[in-house]
Scaffold this motif. Structure first.
Motif, mmCIF file in Angstrom:
data_model
loop_
_atom_site.group_PDB
_atom_site.id
_atom_site.type_symbol
_atom_site.label_atom_id
_atom_site.label_comp_id
_atom_site.label_asym_id
_atom_site.label_seq_id
_atom_site.Cartn_x
_atom_site.Cartn_y
_atom_site.Cartn_z
ATOM 1 N N TYR A 53 0.822 -1.220 0.000
ATOM 2 C CA TYR A 53 0.000 0.000 0.000
ATOM 3 C C TYR A 53 0.850 1.262 0.000
ATOM 4 O O TYR A 53 0.491 2.270 -0.620
ATOM 5 C CB TYR A 53 -0.922 -0.008 1.215
ATOM 6 C CG TYR A 53 -1.773 1.225 1.354
ATOM 7 C CD1 TYR A 53 -2.876 1.435 0.524
ATOM 8 C CD2 TYR A 53 -1.470 2.203 2.305
ATOM 9 C CE1 TYR A 53 -3.652 2.568 0.636
ATOM 10 C CE2 TYR A 53 -2.252 3.340 2.435
ATOM 11 C CZ TYR A 53 -3.334 3.523 1.597
ATOM 12 O OH TYR A 53 -4.097 4.658 1.710
ATOM 13 N N ALA A 54 2.000 1.214 0.681
ATOM 14 C CA ALA A 54 2.852 2.403 0.782
ATOM 15 C C ALA A 54 3.321 2.877 -0.587
ATOM 16 O O ALA A 54 3.540 4.079 -0.795
ATOM 17 C CB ALA A 54 4.051 2.115 1.673
ATOM 18 N N LEU A 55 3.475 1.949 -1.537
ATOM 19 C CA LEU A 55 3.970 2.328 -2.864
ATOM 20 C C LEU A 55 2.970 3.186 -3.635
ATOM 21 O O LEU A 55 3.346 3.845 -4.603
ATOM 22 C CB LEU A 55 4.301 1.071 -3.670
ATOM 23 C CG LEU A 55 5.473 0.221 -3.158
ATOM 24 C CD1 LEU A 55 5.646 -1.013 -4.024
ATOM 25 C CD2 LEU A 55 6.766 1.045 -3.144
ATOM 26 N N LEU A 56 1.700 3.182 -3.214
ATOM 27 C CA LEU A 56 0.714 4.024 -3.889
ATOM 28 C C LEU A 56 1.030 5.508 -3.728
ATOM 29 O O LEU A 56 0.567 6.340 -4.513
ATOM 30 C CB LEU A 56 -0.689 3.732 -3.338
ATOM 31 C CG LEU A 56 -1.309 2.380 -3.710
ATOM 32 C CD1 LEU A 56 -2.631 2.196 -2.989
ATOM 33 C CD2 LEU A 56 -1.499 2.275 -5.213
ATOM 34 N N ALA A 57 1.810 5.850 -2.698
ATOM 35 C CA ALA A 57 2.160 7.264 -2.493
ATOM 36 C C ALA A 57 3.144 7.757 -3.545
ATOM 37 O O ALA A 57 3.216 8.966 -3.805
ATOM 38 C CB ALA A 57 2.754 7.449 -1.093
ATOM 39 N N VAL A 58 3.902 6.860 -4.145
ATOM 40 C CA VAL A 58 4.956 7.264 -5.086
ATOM 41 C C VAL A 58 4.399 8.047 -6.274
ATOM 42 O O VAL A 58 4.847 9.168 -6.559
ATOM 43 C CB VAL A 58 5.766 6.037 -5.547
ATOM 44 C CG1 VAL A 58 6.741 6.424 -6.660
ATOM 45 C CG2 VAL A 58 6.525 5.429 -4.373
ATOM 46 N N PRO A 59 3.400 7.517 -7.023
ATOM 47 C CA PRO A 59 2.905 8.304 -8.166
ATOM 48 C C PRO A 59 2.271 9.619 -7.773
ATOM 49 O O PRO A 59 2.355 10.606 -8.524
ATOM 50 C CB PRO A 59 1.879 7.362 -8.824
ATOM 51 C CG PRO A 59 1.533 6.364 -7.785
ATOM 52 C CD PRO A 59 2.757 6.204 -6.942
ATOM 53 N N PHE A 60 1.653 9.674 -6.590
ATOM 54 C CA PHE A 60 1.028 10.930 -6.171
ATOM 55 C C PHE A 60 2.069 12.030 -5.959
ATOM 56 O O PHE A 60 1.894 13.173 -6.416
ATOM 57 C CB PHE A 60 0.218 10.717 -4.885
ATOM 58 C CG PHE A 60 -1.092 10.033 -5.102
ATOM 59 C CD1 PHE A 60 -2.026 10.555 -5.979
ATOM 60 C CD2 PHE A 60 -1.408 8.872 -4.421
ATOM 61 C CE1 PHE A 60 -3.252 9.928 -6.184
ATOM 62 C CE2 PHE A 60 -2.620 8.234 -4.615
ATOM 63 C CZ PHE A 60 -3.545 8.758 -5.505
ATOM 64 N N PHE A 61 3.158 11.707 -5.249
ATOM 65 C CA PHE A 61 4.158 12.742 -4.983
ATOM 66 C C PHE A 61 4.944 13.101 -6.253
ATOM 67 O O PHE A 61 5.396 14.239 -6.400
ATOM 68 C CB PHE A 61 5.097 12.293 -3.867
ATOM 69 C CG PHE A 61 4.476 12.374 -2.499
ATOM 70 C CD1 PHE A 61 4.064 13.589 -1.988
ATOM 71 C CD2 PHE A 61 4.272 11.229 -1.729
ATOM 72 C CE1 PHE A 61 3.476 13.679 -0.734
ATOM 73 C CE2 PHE A 61 3.681 11.303 -0.481
ATOM 74 C CZ PHE A 61 3.276 12.531 0.019
ATOM 75 N N ILE A 62 5.113 12.156 -7.151
ATOM 76 C CA ILE A 62 5.729 12.481 -8.444
ATOM 77 C C ILE A 62 4.830 13.441 -9.219
ATOM 78 O O ILE A 62 5.296 14.439 -9.789
ATOM 79 C CB ILE A 62 5.984 11.195 -9.252
ATOM 80 C CG1 ILE A 62 7.089 10.363 -8.592
ATOM 81 C CG2 ILE A 62 6.363 11.531 -10.687
ATOM 82 C CD1 ILE A 62 7.320 9.028 -9.261
ATOM 83 N N PHE A 63 3.540 13.160 -9.245
ATOM 84 C CA PHE A 63 2.580 14.021 -9.937
ATOM 85 C C PHE A 63 2.556 15.405 -9.305
ATOM 86 O O PHE A 63 2.521 16.435 -10.012
ATOM 87 C CB PHE A 63 1.198 13.369 -9.882
ATOM 88 C CG PHE A 63 0.159 14.031 -10.742
ATOM 89 C CD1 PHE A 63 0.503 14.747 -11.886
ATOM 90 C CD2 PHE A 63 -1.187 13.945 -10.410
ATOM 91 C CE1 PHE A 63 -0.459 15.348 -12.687
ATOM 92 C CE2 PHE A 63 -2.160 14.543 -11.186
ATOM 93 C CZ PHE A 63 -1.803 15.246 -12.327
ATOM 94 N N ALA A 64 2.600 15.463 -7.971
ATOM 95 C CA ALA A 64 2.618 16.762 -7.281
ATOM 96 C C ALA A 64 3.854 17.557 -7.674
ATOM 97 O O ALA A 64 3.786 18.782 -7.878
ATOM 98 C CB ALA A 64 2.583 16.552 -5.773
#
Length: 423
Positions: A53-64
């Motif tokens: 589940y923690a890996l789901l944060a990766v695309p969000f912060f890249i997009f931000a």
């Protein structure tokens, strides 16, 4: 199996093969010739490595991070830092470090920060008399602070691999990140005074208040993101999604600098970068699984314990290994491959895994700008149009400064654990 797991990947790396490919190639040969496991297990292990589940944060912060450049948030943060510093000696150089630190508090994508800061501040640095070599080295090395200042993608990957709390890792990275920024700023100030770089404009309270009002939406972004995590209101993944939505709304309706077509372009670029990271995650999970089933972490732990090393000497050896590895591997690969090897040793020596995560993060951050394969160097070469030889010479003093900070962080664990223990 030593050939397929050690020698072959090194040879392929120097031949220029992508990181994920050399992991898969070495693993495939191991499955074909040394393991009595059906080849279909390769796919299961690779996809299993992504089921976190923690890996789901990766695309969000890249997009931000991508949205910050087009929404006007990054530019206003830069202007605000310049207004804040006033007549500090070496003000523009210190502002470069400060802007990288602020941007890092929103997105942990070092290469994107180098591109944004390089375009905005590098011409002014050269014009003020810092010189091409120093200016390029400053921009390339300052971007690495993004990896240490939370939210950090490297910390997310370490937390997922080592099964550690990501909010605690984020909290633990705050003071070390500030320490690195402060030491680099001190070096810039001393250099500016030594070479006679002119100070910036005097501090103008009216101008500072105007820039603060203009930058308020941008300044509130890291406050909302980090406070939501530390107060337990949102997980890092949810906070990353909020950061994306916030950047879109600010860029589209507050600053009015971003169209929906540009939002889509940012999403496409983010998807491509996320794919590059996650394919490394999957291939590294496969490679690490082979190492584990062959008992390599256990054998390494037993061997080091037989040497009767002290924790301080073990940490020094780890720093040397990681600094060398960082010259050749990107942070994602280094963390995902080496964390499963190091964690049993860390626990055997009684070292706090959260503290070790920060030590590892700082090491791979330094690797982002150390020759010959630091990713920031290649981004800076493209954006600034500076030869690699000039960049190599320019980053060396900053590497020394950050290694000094690394030693402080390594042997003063309370610096990392003070805030982490409060979360």
């Amino acid at each position: 199996m030593t050939f397929t797991l050690a020698l072959l990947p090194i040879v392929l790396l120097f031949l220029g093969m992508p990181i994920f490919a050399l992991f898969i190639f070495g693993a495939a040969l191991s499955f074909a010739f040394f393991l009595s496991v059906p080849p279909v297990a390769m796919h299961q292990i690779m996809f299993g490595g992504l089921e976190n589940y923690a890996l789901l944060a990766v695309p969000f912060f890249i997009f931000a991070g991508e949205l910050m450049g087009g929404s006007g948030i990054a530019q206003r943060l830069i202007v605000w830092v310049l207004a804040l510093l006033g007549r500090v000696p070496g003000g523009l150089g210190v502002a470069t470090i400060g802007a990288c630190t602020l941007i890092g508090a929103i997105s942990g994508v070092s290469t994107a920060t180098v591109a944004v800061i390089g375009k905005a501040l590098y011409p002014g640095l050269v014009k003020e008399g810092y010189g091409q070599r120093f200016s390029a080295g400053l921009v390339s090395s300052s971007g690495s602070i993004d990896i240490v200042i939370p939210p950090s993608i490297a910390m997310i990957l370490y937390g997922a691999s080592a099964e550690q709390s990501i909010p605690k890792l984020f909290a633990a990275g705050i003071l070390p990140g500030i320490l690195i920024a402060a030491l680099m700023a001190g070096y810039v100030v001393v250099t500016a005074m030594r070479v006679g770089v002119a100070t910036g404009r005097g501090f103008d309270l009216g101008y500072f208040l105007r820039t603060t009002r203009d930058a308020a939406p941008a300044l509130l972004m890291p406050v909302f993101v980090l406070s939501s995590i530390y107060l337990g209101l949102a997980s890092p993944t949810e906070a990353g999604g909020f950061a994306c939505l916030y950047a879109i709304l600010v860029g589209r309706y507050v600053y009015r600098l971003m169209s929906w077509e540009e939002v889509l372009d940012c999403a496409v670029r983010s998807a491509m970068l996320t794919t590059q990271i996650l394919v490394i995650v999957a291939s590294a999970a496969l490679f690490s699984w082979i190492l584990t089933v062959n008992g390599i972490p256990q054998a390494l732990t037993a061997w080091l314990q037989s040497l009767e090393l002290h924790p301080w000497s073990f940490l020094m050896a780890v720093n040397i290994i990681l600094l060398i590895v960082g010259c050749f591997l990107d942070p994602t690969s280094a963390i995902l491959v080496l964390t499963p090897l190091f964690i049993p040793l860390v626990k055997a020596f009684g070292i706090d895994p959260i503290h070790f995560g920060i030590v590892m993060t700082v090491n791979v951050a330094i690797g982002m700008f150390t020759p010959p394969f630091g990713l920031n160097l290649f981004v800076a070469q493209t954006v600034l149009g500076v030869p690699l030889e000039t960049l190599y010479r320019g980053v060396l003093p900053f590497a020394v400064v950050q290694i000094f900070a690394l030693l402080i962080i390594t042997y003063w664990p309370e610096l990392s654990l003070f805030l982490a223990n409060a979360v």
